[in-house]
Design an enzyme around this catalytic site. Structure first.
Site, PDB file in Angstrom:
ATOM      1  N   HIS A 195     -26.767  -8.678  52.536  1.00 52.11           N
ATOM      2  CA  HIS A 195     -26.438  -9.116  53.898  1.00 52.11           C
ATOM      3  C   HIS A 195     -25.782  -7.973  54.701  1.00 52.11           C
ATOM      4  CE1 HIS A 195     -27.614 -13.036  52.575  1.00 52.11           C
ATOM      5  NE2 HIS A 195     -26.591 -13.160  51.754  1.00 52.11           N
TER       6      HIS A 195
ATOM      7  N   ASP B  12     -33.575 -14.797  49.114  1.00 53.36           N
ATOM      8  CA  ASP B  12     -32.244 -15.413  48.997  1.00 53.36           C
ATOM      9  C   ASP B  12     -32.296 -16.906  48.665  1.00 53.36           C
ATOM     10  OD1 ASP B  12     -29.551 -15.848  49.064  1.00 53.36           O
ATOM     11  OD2 ASP B  12     -29.214 -15.227  51.127  1.00 53.36           O
TER      12      ASP B  12
HETATM   13 ZN    ZN Z   1     -27.403 -14.819  48.000  1.00 53.76          ZN
END
Ligand code: ZN
Length: 456
Positions: A273, A324
């Protein structure tokens, strides 16, 4: 699993590390590309391919979350956020057995291969039984992930997660986190047993993954880092504004700033991220050589924010993409949304092209191949010595009519999408034909049985 073995592919056009080439013969043995010949005529016995591009590494996955995709899209009381999503995820995972995890992971990996992802970085944190007690084999869950990879053929970089605390400063974990927890000694045993669990897969990699700065104290981070050796180190970081504020309250530093000051961040690392950074953090992260692990679909789904991708790329930052939460499993959609986030924010076009006249799709695709391979601890791209991980596109599809070179990738990513994927080879074995994984029917049947029971 039984698969068709490719020995030589003849590609009318192929994307090699130095660009597009015509009439390319790829000779494959032992799962690797052994020889590449350009301007070559096809030979009897060659499998004929129109358009070949390298498979891409999916650098960040929590496979089990595929089972809850679409079930968190109702508004709760007050503002919904990452944190309310997380409570739902914790409730869901509480009921999953090792069999369930294997069934769901296999379904997710079938879909990844069909989407052109040929290796997965499995950020694996559900280790123990629901009451927190380890299974008799501490790496039981790791073995189930390995079984799902074996069944589907996807390359596996397993990243067993170290998780010990519920908040910054070593706060006690909550009951819902019991399945994730280890101390550094038991984690060392888990890593050793995870290496044993994947030993039947010819090119699996085992790295380490401190979950986040919330879940790990500085002392614990120092204790576990030597377990990585030269293998990958992945961590969730700066995904949420609240996480940044909590980190500043704890340490007077922002998360990326803290990590770059305290840990030997280098090319082995993947910062997943890294959405919320100052310009200084962004410059330092790019200079470290680490990969930024971007998950645009999940970051959009969870309302995380928009990674400053244009600025990061401009200073030479390496990045790749991951699915993810697996709410969608689509390489083209991850890349498209990565670019569209930048366009919507900056009110400009072709941000990630990087320079005049360059193709946005080509630049994004090359970055995802390179960053994905680096983050997953392997060599990437169609080159001698790399795994024969190859994706072919359907040259007859209307979206590719009269296209050549980088226009193929731009049309693949921005116009045609995943349905342009025709075949996929993983370590030289053909696992997807006409867009469908060879094991899809059996894997999906088991997945449906599992879900019906879990959601009953
Ligand atoms: Zn993750």
């Amino acid at each position: 699993m039984a698969m068709t073995k490719a020995q030589t592919l003849h590609c009318k056009t192929a994307l090699l590390p130095d660009g597009w080439a015509r009439d390319v013969r790829l000779q494959i043995a032992g799962g690797q590309i052994k020889k590449i010949t350009r301007d070559a005529k096809p030979v009897a016995g060659d499998e004929r391919v129109a358009i070949a591009v390298p498979g891409v590494g999916n650098l960040h996955s929590h496979a089990f979350q595929r089972a809850m995709a679409g079930l968190t899209e109702r508004r709760g009381q007050g503002d919904d956020s990452f944190w309310t999503w997380r409570s739902l995820m914790y409730r869901f995972v509480a009921d999953m057995t090792p069999d369930d995890v294997e069934a769901v992971a296999a379904q997710a990996y079938v879909e990844m291969l069909e989407a052109g992802f040929t290796r997965v970085g499995e950020f694996h944190y559900v280790h123990h039984a629901a009451d927190g007690r380890p299974y008799d084999d501490i790496a039981e869950m790791a073995a189930r992930i390995a079984a799902a990879a074996d069944r589907t053929g996807i390359g596996l970089t397993l990243l067993p997660v170290f998780y010990a605390h519920g908040e910054f400063g070593g706060a006690a974990p909550g009951a819902a986190q019991a399945r994730f927890l280890n101390d550094p000694d038991r984690y060392a045993r888990l890593i050793a047993e995870s290496r044993a669990a994947v030993s039947g897969l010819p090119d699996a990699v085992v790295g380490i993954a401190p979950h986040s700065l919330r879940a790990v104290t500085p002392d614990e981070l120092s204790a576990i880092l030597p377990l990585a050796g030269d293998n990958p180190v992945h961590i969730h970081i700066a995904e949420q504004v609240k996480e940044v504020a909590d980190c500043v309250a704890w340490s007077a530093k922002r998360p990326v700033e803290w990590l770059l000051d305290a840990a030997p961040v280098d090319r082995r690392w993947c910062l997943v991220h890294a959405t919320h950074m100052t310009e200084e953090e962004l410059n330092r992260l790019a200079g470290s050589g680490a990969v930024a692990g971007l998950c645009p679909i999940t970051e959009a789904n969870l309302g995380d924010g928009i990674f400053p991708a244009g600025a990061f790329q401009a200073v030479g930052g390496a990045f790749g993409v991951g699915s993810d939460s697996n709410v969608r499993i689509s390489l083209t959609e991850e890349l498209r949304l990565l670019e569209y986030g930048q366009r919507l924010q900056g009110q400009v076009r072709n941000v990630m092209a990087g320079a005049a006249e360059k193709s946005t799709g080509r630049t994004l695709f090359d970055a995802a191949v390179g960053g994905g391979a680096q983050a997953l601890g392997v060599d990437g791209g169609l080159k001698v010595g790399a795994s024969a991980d190859i994706v072919s596109l359907d040259a007859d599809h209307p979206a590719l009519t009269a296209r050549a070179g980088d226009d193929l990738l731009d049309s693949f990513i921005f116009a045609g999408g995943d349905r342009l994927i025709s075949s996929v080879w993983r370590a030289g074995q053909k696992v997807v034909s006409d867009g469908v994984h060879h094991q899809r029917a059996a894997v999906s049947a088991r997945y449906r049985r599992t879900l019906k029971r879990l959601l009953a």
